[in-house]
Design a protein around this motif. Sequence first.
Motif, PDB file in Angstrom:
ATOM      1  N   ARG A  18     -16.637 -24.020 -10.216  1.00  0.00           N
ATOM      2  CA  ARG A  18     -16.322 -24.017  -8.796  1.00  0.00           C
ATOM      3  C   ARG A  18     -15.376 -22.859  -8.453  1.00  0.00           C
ATOM      4  O   ARG A  18     -15.572 -22.164  -7.448  1.00  0.00           O
ATOM      5  N   LYS A  19     -14.382 -22.636  -9.296  1.00  0.00           N
ATOM      6  CA  LYS A  19     -13.423 -21.561  -9.029  1.00  0.00           C
ATOM      7  C   LYS A  19     -14.102 -20.200  -9.061  1.00  0.00           C
ATOM      8  O   LYS A  19     -13.870 -19.351  -8.178  1.00  0.00           O
ATOM      9  N   ILE A  20     -14.940 -19.950 -10.074  1.00  0.00           N
ATOM     10  CA  ILE A  20     -15.608 -18.659 -10.193  1.00  0.00           C
ATOM     11  C   ILE A  20     -16.562 -18.433  -9.024  1.00  0.00           C
ATOM     12  O   ILE A  20     -16.574 -17.360  -8.414  1.00  0.00           O
ATOM     13  N   THR A  21     -17.357 -19.427  -8.686  1.00  0.00           N
ATOM     14  CA  THR A  21     -18.353 -19.235  -7.634  1.00  0.00           C
ATOM     15  C   THR A  21     -17.726 -19.204  -6.238  1.00  0.00           C
ATOM     16  O   THR A  21     -18.282 -18.570  -5.331  1.00  0.00           O
ATOM     17  N   GLU A  22     -16.592 -19.823  -6.067  1.00  0.00           N
ATOM     18  CA  GLU A  22     -15.908 -19.748  -4.769  1.00  0.00           C
ATOM     19  C   GLU A  22     -15.254 -18.388  -4.555  1.00  0.00           C
ATOM     20  O   GLU A  22     -15.054 -17.962  -3.413  1.00  0.00           O
ATOM     21  N   ASN A  23     -14.939 -17.687  -5.671  1.00  0.00           N
ATOM     22  CA  ASN A  23     -14.201 -16.427  -5.568  1.00  0.00           C
ATOM     23  C   ASN A  23     -15.049 -15.199  -5.873  1.00  0.00           C
ATOM     24  O   ASN A  23     -14.513 -14.099  -5.998  1.00  0.00           O
ATOM     25  N   THR A  24     -16.351 -15.377  -5.988  1.00  0.00           N
ATOM     26  CA  THR A  24     -17.251 -14.252  -6.229  1.00  0.00           C
ATOM     27  C   THR A  24     -18.214 -14.149  -5.065  1.00  0.00           C
ATOM     28  O   THR A  24     -19.104 -14.983  -4.905  1.00  0.00           O
ATOM     29  N   ALA A  25     -18.020 -13.145  -4.231  1.00  0.00           N
ATOM     30  CA  ALA A  25     -18.827 -13.008  -3.018  1.00  0.00           C
ATOM     31  C   ALA A  25     -19.915 -11.954  -3.138  1.00  0.00           C
ATOM     32  O   ALA A  25     -20.811 -11.891  -2.299  1.00  0.00           O
ATOM     33  N   ALA A  26     -19.853 -11.106  -4.156  1.00  0.00           N
ATOM     34  CA  ALA A  26     -20.799  -9.997  -4.274  1.00  0.00           C
ATOM     35  C   ALA A  26     -22.154 -10.474  -4.793  1.00  0.00           C
ATOM     36  O   ALA A  26     -22.223 -11.197  -5.791  1.00  0.00           O
ATOM     37  N   PRO A  27     -23.257 -10.096  -4.133  1.00  0.00           N
ATOM     38  CA  PRO A  27     -24.579 -10.427  -4.666  1.00  0.00           C
ATOM     39  C   PRO A  27     -24.847  -9.648  -5.945  1.00  0.00           C
ATOM     40  O   PRO A  27     -24.257  -8.605  -6.186  1.00  0.00           O
ATOM     41  N   GLY A  28     -25.741 -10.158  -6.764  1.00  0.00           N
ATOM     42  CA  GLY A  28     -26.074  -9.485  -8.016  1.00  0.00           C
ATOM     43  C   GLY A  28     -25.224  -9.925  -9.186  1.00  0.00           C
ATOM     44  O   GLY A  28     -25.417  -9.453 -10.302  1.00  0.00           O
ATOM     45  N   VAL A  29     -24.268 -10.838  -8.953  1.00  0.00           N
ATOM     46  CA  VAL A  29     -23.461 -11.385 -10.043  1.00  0.00           C
ATOM     47  C   VAL A  29     -24.118 -12.682 -10.512  1.00  0.00           C
ATOM     48  O   VAL A  29     -24.448 -13.548  -9.707  1.00  0.00           O
ATOM     49  N   TRP A  30     -24.289 -12.790 -11.815  1.00  0.00           N
ATOM     50  CA  TRP A  30     -24.925 -13.968 -12.404  1.00  0.00           C
ATOM     51  C   TRP A  30     -23.910 -14.795 -13.176  1.00  0.00           C
ATOM     52  O   TRP A  30     -22.901 -14.265 -13.659  1.00  0.00           O
ATOM     53  N   LEU A  31     -24.215 -16.062 -13.295  1.00  0.00           N
ATOM     54  CA  LEU A  31     -23.416 -16.998 -14.082  1.00  0.00           C
ATOM     55  C   LEU A  31     -24.347 -17.617 -15.116  1.00  0.00           C
ATOM     56  O   LEU A  31     -25.437 -18.083 -14.773  1.00  0.00           O
ATOM     57  N   LYS A  32     -23.961 -17.592 -16.378  1.00  0.00           N
ATOM     58  CA  LYS A  32     -24.750 -18.198 -17.437  1.00  0.00           C
ATOM     59  C   LYS A  32     -23.942 -19.311 -18.091  1.00  0.00           C
ATOM     60  O   LYS A  32     -22.801 -19.103 -18.509  1.00  0.00           O
ATOM     61  N   THR A  33     -24.537 -20.509 -18.160  1.00  0.00           N
ATOM     62  CA  THR A  33     -23.852 -21.672 -18.732  1.00  0.00           C
ATOM     63  C   THR A  33     -24.776 -22.386 -19.709  1.00  0.00           C
ATOM     64  O   THR A  33     -25.982 -22.125 -19.752  1.00  0.00           O
ATOM     65  N   PHE A  34     -24.208 -23.310 -20.457  1.00  0.00           N
ATOM     66  CA  PHE A  34     -24.972 -24.030 -21.462  1.00  0.00           C
ATOM     67  C   PHE A  34     -24.956 -25.524 -21.147  1.00  0.00           C
ATOM     68  O   PHE A  34     -24.626 -26.367 -21.973  1.00  0.00           O
ATOM     69  N   VAL A  35     -25.311 -25.794 -19.895  1.00  0.00           N
ATOM     70  CA  VAL A  35     -25.441 -27.159 -19.379  1.00  0.00           C
ATOM     71  C   VAL A  35     -26.793 -27.274 -18.691  1.00  0.00           C
ATOM     72  O   VAL A  35     -27.394 -26.260 -18.329  1.00  0.00           O
ATOM     73  N   PRO A  36     -27.311 -28.485 -18.477  1.00  0.00           N
ATOM     74  CA  PRO A  36     -28.609 -28.639 -17.813  1.00  0.00           C
ATOM     75  C   PRO A  36     -28.579 -28.150 -16.367  1.00  0.00           C
ATOM     76  O   PRO A  36     -27.512 -28.111 -15.739  1.00  0.00           O
TER      77      PRO A  36
END
Length: 223
Positions: free
Chosen positions: A59-77
């Motif tokens: 939640r913290k990372i996605t709330e504070n990243t506004a630039a398009p083209g940034v990806w998030l990779k996680t190891f959850v379903p």
Amino acid sequence: MPFATTDDAVRAWVRGWALSRGAAEPAVEPWGFTVDVGLPLPREVARHVLPAADETTVRKITENTAAPGVWLKTFVPPETLQAWLAPGWALAGGPGFLMSVPLDGPAAAPGSLARGYRLTGWTRGGVTRAVVRAADGSFAARAQVAVTGRSAVVDQVETHPAHRRRGIGRVLLRTLADTAARAGSTAAVLAATPDGRALYESAGWRVLAPLTGATRVAPDGGA
């Protein structure tokens, strides 16, 4: 298990993926890694990788990243990550799996291709690429492996639809595993799609964790 922990496999994957794709050296963060990929929109500008994602951090990372083209990779379903994303983010890339296999040493032979196919390969900067062409010289399949010491990352595995179910993928995997083992790697890791999972499992790979991505949605609604 070829890696002591799944976290070790994730770290190996991040390093090897960055080498394979010609991205920047992963920067260590309190929650994982940031990799500058450097591709223009609509492709990937950068990615954050969270080996042990939790709702607060996502939640913290996605709330504070506004630039398009940034990806998030996680190891959850996917359903877990979906519930944690801030507005303006969406799941992307489809469901995936982190998989690994032990490398017990160079094989006697990687196997042979069906008649008419030809495999060529080259190594540059720690990355070995292999390409299979059909009898007429057209593209049939490709794959590559990045070696980072005791671990290796298999990447960019692709077989043209017209050449599937002919054993080409298995030959490529064995060839690259042999290359990595000869370079000193004792384990390999990769990111698999649902379609690719069956091929890898038939070659001895096993699933370590789900792999789910998300990206910031552009103002026009695209990723």
